[in-house]
Scaffold this active site. Structure first.
Site, PDB file in Angstrom:
ATOM      1  N   LYS A   1      65.861  -2.943   3.396  1.00  0.00           N
ATOM      2  CA  LYS A   1      66.743  -2.207   2.495  1.00  0.00           C
ATOM      3  C   LYS A   1      65.979  -1.441   1.425  1.00  0.00           C
ATOM      4  CE  LYS A   1      71.103  -4.735   2.825  1.00  0.00           C
ATOM      5  NZ  LYS A   1      72.190  -5.338   2.036  1.00  0.00           N
TER       6      LYS A   1
ATOM      7  N   PRO B   1      74.628   1.086   1.592  1.00  0.00           N
ATOM      8  CA  PRO B   1      73.631   1.387   2.619  1.00  0.00           C
ATOM      9  C   PRO B   1      72.866   0.133   3.034  1.00  0.00           C
ATOM     10  CG  PRO B   1      73.560   3.015   0.849  1.00  0.00           C
ATOM     11  CD  PRO B   1      74.468   1.923   0.388  1.00  0.00           C
ATOM     12  N   GLU B   2      72.714  -0.046   4.337  1.00  0.00           N
ATOM     13  CA  GLU B   2      72.000  -1.197   4.871  1.00  0.00           C
ATOM     14  C   GLU B   2      70.744  -0.714   5.591  1.00  0.00           C
ATOM     15  OE1 GLU B   2      74.730  -3.826   6.913  1.00  0.00           O
ATOM     16  OE2 GLU B   2      76.330  -3.429   5.455  1.00  0.00           O
TER      17      GLU B   2
END
Length: 390
Positions: free
Chosen positions: A54, A2-3
């Site tokens: 993030k 996930p970014e």
């Protein structure tokens, strides 16, 4: 992994699904998680969320009159490789739900779950953003841009631009697929020196004669690298859903896959940077490409007909060549019975074979095998019957 856009979408999901829900009781952690316990208990509280780069902050806010009296508590999450939030029935928790927030009775109980299959995710009850991370590329664009251009003397910008883009001190929210898409749109070789790419942006100034609307139009039509670090993540957020990846649902992934232009796409090349992360690109990799690294091309889909040269896979480079050439192994030794049988066959042949090259004269021709080992019993009997050599 996930970014920035996925963390932003997860935050939106939490705020939308938890709006109007009242949570109550203790926060429950799975027995296998190595993350810390969450010291919070309240008979009634709300949950809200905020994402930055993030990271995602979850805030637990007790309602007036809730027992025991409790101050709001914030948790900061980093999703690792596979973190996400899901809302599920308390009687049917999803697998790998390592942190659970239950709704208060009497309504059918639900649970907001932090789900992390690979368990690289982390939460911190301190509630503070991780120190050292730069401004968010999505929500703090001006601060992000100034932070990069003000610190171009940092050693991070001696490295290739593809590696500098993953440094969260300056590009908080940019990850592997985003860096590939950004560099591809600007046709920047991924292994060009980062400072060389970014120094030109320090002198770039729009004409003061342009109106505000004209300046915005110019920026949208010809965005530079730092502007794309803001605009490209926004495009992913506008796709909606809960993020990318097949585990998020086929519809979400199909939209994301259609949006991609470079990352993992057929016809694109790839190399590993010095951290072992794969960077996808097209064309020349740049002057700082790893020595000995060999670019691999993504194959075309099976339904596409390919030429013979397109179907060949790239092979890894061979290791260091050995300076000495190994001698060919001799064939296994033959038994005495086999040797005698071979001799009898040679006698029976009508035309004798010519002697082989390299054989000494006066020696009988052999098969090239080793002599059979002497048995200790035979040796002793010979010693007893014969004389010793002088």
């Amino acid at each position: 992994m996930p970014e920035g856009p996925e963390l932003h979408l997860a935050s939106q999901f939490v705020n939308e699904t938890c709006k109007g829900l009242v949570f109550g009781g203790c926060v429950e952690k799975s027995s296998v998680s190595r993350n810390p316990e969450v010291p919070f208990e309240s008979s009634a509280y709300h949950i809200s969320s905020l994402a930055r780069g993030k990271e995602l902050r979850l805030t637990l806010s007790p309602l007036p009159g809730a027992q025991p009296p409790q101050k709001p508590l914030s948790l900061v999450f980093r999703f690792g490789m596979s973190g996400s939030f899901q809302l599920a029935s308390a009687d049917a928790l999803p697998p790998h739900a390592h942190l659970r927030f239950y709704t208060a009775p009497p309504a059918p109980r639900l649970a907001l779950c932090f789900v992390d299959i690979r368990r690289f995710g982390h939460w911190d009850p301190g509630g503070e953003w991780q120190p050292g991370r730069g401004p968010c590329v999505l929500l703090e664009y001006e601060q992000f841009r100034n932070n990069v251009l003000r610190n171009l003397s940092d050693k991070a910008f001696d490295r290739p631009i593809c590696e500098a883009l993953l440094d969260q001190r300056f590009f908080n929210g940019i990850g592997n697929y985003l860096r590939a898409e950004i560099l591809y749109r600007l046709k920047i070789p991924p292994f060009e020196k980062a400072r060389t790419v970014l120094e030109a942006l320090q002198q770039y100034r729009l004409s003061p004669k342009l109106t505000l609307s004209q300046k915005i139009k110019v920026k949208l039509q010809n965005p530079d690298l730092l502007e794309l670090c803001h605009l490209v993540p926004k495009e992913v957020v506008q796709l909606g859903g809960k993020g990318y990846g097949p585990d998020r649902g086929e519809e979400d992934f199909a939209a994301f896959r259609a949006w991609l232009q470079c990352y993992g796409m057929p016809g694109m090349s790839s190399l590993r940077d010095r951290h072992g992360r794969t960077i996808w690109f097209q064309g020349d990799p740049g002057p700082l490409a790893p020595k000995g690294g060999r670019s691999r091309k993504k194959k075309q889909p099976q339904e596409t007909q390919l030429g013979a040269e397109d179907t060949e896979e790239d092979h890894p480079l061979p290791g260091k060549s050995i300076s000495r050439t190994r001698r060919a192994r001799k064939p296994p030794p033959k038994s005495i019975a086999q040797q005698s049988e071979g001799t009898s066959l040679q006698i029976k042949q009508e035309t004798p074979t010519a002697p082989k090259k390299g054989k000494r004269r006066g020696r009988p021709e052999t098969t090239g095998g080793r002599r059979p080992r002497k048995n200790k019993a035979d040796t002793r009997s010979r010693e007893a019957g014969g004389t010793s050599a002088s």
